[in-house]
Design an enzyme around this catalytic site. Structure first.
Site: not given
Length: 244
Positions: A39, A66, A74, A130
């Site tokens: 990531k 991420d 747009n 989270t």
């Protein structure tokens, strides 16, 4: 390694949440053969730019970009097109950006991939971070339980053409019931057994997340900050297998 173990490790995404591109490349070299994806988030991308994604690809790794795009439709659609051209496997946008933003982004990515012969990345919707819980949502003026909010946002994302959502594993069963088995669920806030939660609030262990039906789990500091990142990644995969 058995075929079963190999398939489980493909479900692990390691978060390279680092400031130093050289350190990120070093970790990517070690971890690309051990996990499904790496990531690249805001900190690393702002420092190293698209070149870090290309470097990971050169190592044979796959990338979850991420950056959590959230802007007018747009602008987000145009950013999504560039993410597709960069060759990432997953990227995400905020569901709270609205239906039109999600719809335009999904359509633009599908169009450019078709026209240019590109592999189509899976576009994920970010539901409730989270790091947030019920009182945090209430302070933002959002009424109702976190699970209710997350499931509602997941349904919106699916209706507007997104491939899945980023969510807590605590909401996985409800989302599965609402959106079906083919809808991708990607979960950060994963902490191996015995690890501190840090700045995360809605956390779960790797084994419990897999048991809950999560497709991909994201683990950062417990692996990247370990003395032996490869062994730490293998330990997480072992915990994941325990949840099957």
């Amino acid at each position: 390694m058995t075929a079963a173990a190999s398939s489980v490790k493909q479900r692990l995404i390691v978060a390279l949440d680092l400031a130093d591109p050289a350190r990120a490349r070093s970790l990517a070299t070690l971890l690309a053969p051990e996990v499904g994806m790496l990531k690249v988030g805001k900190q690393l991308f702002v420092n190293a730019g698209p070149d870090i994604v290309r470097a990971i690809h050169d190592l044979g790794g796959e990338v979850f970009l991420d950056l959590k795009f959230h802007d007018i439709p747009n602008t987000v659609a145009a950013a999504g097109v560039e993410a597709a051209r960069l060759g990432v496997r997953l990227f995400n946008i905020h569901v709270s950006g609205g239906r039109e933003m999600m719809r335009q982004t999904a359509a633009a990515v599908e169009e450019v991939c078709g026209n240019e012969g590109l592999r189509r990345p899976s576009v994920l919707g970010v539901t409730v971070l989270t790091s947030l819980d019920g009182p945090d949502l209430e302070a933002l003026g959002m009424q109702g339980e976190v699970r209710t909010q997350v499931v509602r946002m997941a349904r919106m994302a699916q209706e507007e053409g997104l491939a899945g959502v980023v969510c807590s594993a605590q909401e996985a069963q409800e989302i599965r019931g609402a959106c079906g088995d083919s809808f991708l669920l990607v979960t950060p806030g994963i902490r191996p057994a015995g690890q501190q939660a840090g700045d995360q609030k809605r956390v779960m262990t790797p084994g419990d997340a897999v048991a809950a039906g999560i497709d991909y789990i994201v683990v950062g500091r417990p692996i990247t900050g370990a003395d032996d990142p490869v062994e730490a990644a293998r330990s997480v995969v072992a915990e994941m297998k325990g949840g099957l």
